[in-house]
Enzyme design. Sequence first.
Site, PDB file in Angstrom:
ATOM      1  N   SER A  19     -35.696  56.342 -34.866  1.00 55.16           N
ATOM      2  CA  SER A  19     -34.833  55.746 -33.844  1.00 55.16           C
ATOM      3  C   SER A  19     -33.436  56.354 -33.836  1.00 55.16           C
ATOM      4  CB  SER A  19     -34.728  54.231 -34.072  1.00 55.16           C
ATOM      5  OG  SER A  19     -34.127  53.977 -35.334  1.00 55.16           O
ATOM      6  N   SER A 144     -32.954  64.372 -50.612  1.00 52.40           N
ATOM      7  CA  SER A 144     -31.532  64.625 -50.381  1.00 52.40           C
ATOM      8  C   SER A 144     -31.042  65.579 -51.461  1.00 52.40           C
ATOM      9  CB  SER A 144     -30.772  63.298 -50.496  1.00 52.40           C
ATOM     10  OG  SER A 144     -29.381  63.496 -50.478  1.00 52.40           O
ATOM     11  N   TYR A 156     -28.250  55.043 -54.586  1.00 52.01           N
ATOM     12  CA  TYR A 156     -28.906  55.857 -53.545  1.00 52.01           C
ATOM     13  C   TYR A 156     -29.460  57.139 -54.162  1.00 52.01           C
ATOM     14  CZ  TYR A 156     -29.379  58.988 -49.533  1.00 52.01           C
ATOM     15  OH  TYR A 156     -29.858  59.886 -48.616  1.00 52.01           O
TER      16      TYR A 156
END
Length: 235
Positions: A19, A144, A156
């Site tokens: 999205s 990442s 994270y």
Amino acid sequence: MNDEPHTPTERVFLITGASSGIGAATARHACAEGWRVVLAARSQERLEALAEELGGSGRALAVRCDVTDWDDQQRMVSEAMSAFGRVDAAFANAGFGGPRGFLKDTPEHWREMVLTNVYGAALTLRATIPALTDTRGHLLLTSSVAGRRALPGSMYSCTKHAVTAMGEAARQDLQGTGIRVTLIEPGMVDTPFFDNRPTEALKDDDIARAVMYAISQPPHVDVNEVLVRPTAQQG
Ligand SMILES: NC(=O)c1ccc[n+]([C@@H]2O[C@H](COP(=O)([O-])OP(=O)(O)OC[C@H]3O[C@@H](n4cnc5c(N)ncnc54)[C@H](OP(=O)(O)O)[C@@H]3O)[C@@H](O)[C@H]2O)c1
């Protein structure tokens, strides 16, 4: 029997986190190269607008899916199969970050982040591997730079190290199936991932091109990792 590989116009690319940002940019690039796309995320209206932009129901299917929910993930794949009959590439890309510092973020936010970035990615693998086995397809995961080197106080970064391990674990597990596995490892990308948008960062298109590079290789070439930093990024 026709043993010719399917032409790009027949191929189907399922993308979670479609999205916004990297997922939406990848969907645009894939459609431009003739793939049909399955767009999954929680924001149904944004997905439907993107599906319309990409040519409507024959080209793009919007599926509301919270990646932390196994029922949603199963429904995502069954809707893809009903609409298009196959999945040739699946991109476990949904994810988000949080503040650095082990005392900064809340335990509740950690929980959502681990469930989305790690458990959600694992559920996407689990849900799509049967369809990818049928097509000798391609599995991609968004890790990442933070999944290759630990960042100070970053939960994270811990979740993305898990995703990096998941990609290599899947690659070994899927040996012999013909499924290829690629870890996409972006440095800083200017997307809504950041509340304060970064300067001198990559664009989402830059990562979409890396994805398209990986999935456009011939079947005997398995691009396992693509780490892309902005030229200006040091760490
Ligand atoms: N931007 C960067 O610098 C950077 C660098 C390295 C890696 N990454 C990784 O790249 C991936 C995409 O991030 P982005 O930069 O494109 O950020 P973004 O624009 O914020 O996109 C994140 C996407 O993940 C979806 N998402 C979040 N939680 C979800 C859930 N529970 N279920 C389904 N979808 C969910 C969001 O959709 P909904 O909210 O509609 O569900 C959205 O489509 C993430 O995994 C991120 O960790 C980003």
